[in-house]
Design an enzyme around this catalytic site. Structure first.
Site, PDB file in Angstrom:
ATOM      1  N   GLU A   1       0.829  -1.204   0.000  1.00  0.00           N
ATOM      2  CA  GLU A   1       0.000   0.000   0.000  1.00  0.00           C
ATOM      3  C   GLU A   1       0.868   1.259   0.000  1.00  0.00           C
ATOM      4  O   GLU A   1       0.481   2.299  -0.533  1.00  0.00           O
ATOM      5  CB  GLU A   1      -0.949  -0.004   1.206  1.00  0.00           C
ATOM      6  CG  GLU A   1      -1.908  -1.187   1.248  1.00  0.00           C
ATOM      7  CD  GLU A   1      -2.992  -1.135   0.190  1.00  0.00           C
ATOM      8  OE1 GLU A   1      -2.730  -0.639  -0.930  1.00  0.00           O
ATOM      9  OE2 GLU A   1      -4.109  -1.600   0.468  1.00  0.00           O
TER      10      GLU A   1
ATOM     11  N   THR B   1      -6.408   7.162  -4.369  1.00  0.00           N
ATOM     12  CA  THR B   1      -6.337   6.862  -2.936  1.00  0.00           C
ATOM     13  C   THR B   1      -5.604   7.956  -2.186  1.00  0.00           C
ATOM     14  O   THR B   1      -6.028   8.382  -1.095  1.00  0.00           O
ATOM     15  CB  THR B   1      -5.649   5.503  -2.706  1.00  0.00           C
ATOM     16  OG1 THR B   1      -6.396   4.486  -3.385  1.00  0.00           O
ATOM     17  CG2 THR B   1      -5.596   5.170  -1.229  1.00  0.00           C
TER      18      THR B   1
END
Length: 311
Positions: free
Chosen positions: A128, A184
Site C-alpha cells: 500500500e 487513494t
C-alpha cells in the site's frame, strides 16, 4: 523452477465509519500472483503482468513487499513475479491490497517462512505504501484473512475476525468512466484533520452498532452502523451520486449502503427483504443522471488468501 502462486479476493474497506479499521473480503474479483525462483545466486525481481501496472519494483504493490521481506529476512534470490490482475484498479475494491496479500503469501510458501496471517498483513502493508504512499492495513487484512476483519493495532499488527451471524448479498455499484489519478492519495488528503466532538460520538455509535449487528445477527443494528459523519462526507465530491443511491437502497429495504473504501464504488448489503432489482434499476438510472456509467456486480463474502506450491 520452483514456483508458488496465491489467489486473493477483492475487498471493501471502511464499512461506514470504520476508516482504516474495518474491511470485508468479497467474491466480486480476485488477483493471482505467482512467484518463481530463477537463480539463488543473484538478487533481482522481474515483473510480468496482464495489466498496465508499474514495473518499478519499488512502486509495484506486489513486489515492494517482497523487497522488504528479502531485506529483513536476509533472503537472496532472483525472482520472477507474475501478477494476474482481475480486480479493477482505482475503484475502491482493494486492488493493490489483494496483489500485495497474494504476493507475500506466495513468497512465504516458496521460502518456507511459515509467516502467520498477521505477519502476512504486516508485510503486505508495504504494498500500500508503493501504490498510495500510506501503509493502510484494512484491505490487505481482509484479503489475507477473508470475511470481515477489524484491525485493532498496527504496531504490532493485530487483526480480529468479526463473527458474522447474518446472511446477506453484496451489490457493488462500479463507475466505469471515472478515472482519478492517484485516487487513494487524494482521497486520504480529503480526510479532515480536525473534527467536531459530536461527529466523533456519532461515528463511535455507528461502528459499535455495526459490529454488534454482525456478531448478534441484528439487521437493524447493521443498518444503523453503515453510516459515517466524517470521512464519507468529506469525500462526497468524488462520488456525488452516492447519497441518492443510498436513499434508493434504503427505500427498497436494503440492509444498508456505504462507500467502498475510498470510492468511487458503492457497497449495498441486501437480503431476502430487499428488492435488489429495483435498487439496480433506479441506482443505475441515478448514475446516468450524473453522467456516470455504472456496472453492478453481485457478490458474497469471500474467504482468505489461497496458496498453492508448484515445482
Amino acid at each position: 523452477m520452483e514456483c508458488s502462486r496465491a489467489k486473493a479476493y477483492s475487498s471493501s474497506a471502511n464499512l461506514g465509519s470504520g476508516f482504516d479499521i474495518l474491511s470485508m473480503a468479497h467474491t466480486a474479483f480476485f488477483d493471482i500472483v505467482e512467484v518463481c525462483i530463477e537463480d539463488r545466486d543473484r538478487e533481482s525481481i522481474m515483473i510480468e503482468s496482464n495489466s498496465n501496472i508499474p514495473l518499478d519494483i519499488n512502486k509495484n504493490s506486489a513486489t515492494y513487499p517482497l523487497v522488504r521481506l528479502m531485506e529483513e529476512r536476509g533472503i537472496k534470490a532472483s525472482l520472477r513475479v507474475k501478477v494476474i490482475k482481475g480486480i479493477p484498479e482505482g475503484l475502491g475494491l482493494g486492488s493493490s491490497g489483494a496483489s500485495a496479500a497474494a504476493a507475500v503469501s506466495a513468497f512465504s510458501e516458496l521460502f518456507n517462512l511459515n509467516l502467520s496471517r498477521e505477519e502476512l498483513v504486516k508485510y503486505a502493508m508495504y504494498g500500500e505504501i508503493a501504490s498510495s504512499g500510506s501503509p493502510h492495513p484494512d484491505n490487505v487484512a481482509a484479503s489475507v484473512f477473508g470475511g470481515i476483519v477489524s484491525v485493532v493495532s498496527v504496531n504490532p499488527v493485530r487483526v480480529v475476525e468479526i463473527p458474522l451471524n447474518y446472511t446477506f448479498d453484496i451489490l457493488l455499484f462500479m463507475p466505469l468512466n471515472i478515472k482519478i489519478e492517484e485516487k487513494t492519495k487524494k482521497a486520504r488528503e480529503m480526510v479532515p484533520k480536525m473534527i467536531n466532538l459530536s461527529d466523533y460520538v456519532s461515528n463511535a455509535r455507528s461502528i459499535s452498532s455495526l459490529l454488534l449487528g454482525f456478531v448478534t445477527g441484528d439487521r437493524e443494528l447493521i443498518r444503523i452502523g453503515l453510516n459515517d459523519e466524517i470521512v464519507e462526507k468529506a469525500r462526497l465530491p468524488l462520488f456525488p451520486y452516492y447519497p441518492k443511491i443510498k436513499e434508493i437502497a434504503i427505500k427498497y429495504d436494503a440492509i444498508g449502503a456505504c462507500v467502498s473504501g475510498a470510492g468511487p464504488s458503492l457497497l449495498v448489503l441486501a437480503d431476502r427483504m430487499t428488492d435488489e432489482n429495483k435498487i439496480v434499476e433506479e441506482g443505475t438510472k441515478t448514475c446516468n443522471e450524473f453522467n456516470v456509467k455504472c456496472k453492478v456486480i453481485r457478490a458474497e463474502v469471500a474467504g482468505g488468501v489461497k496458496v498453492e506450491r508448484r515445482n
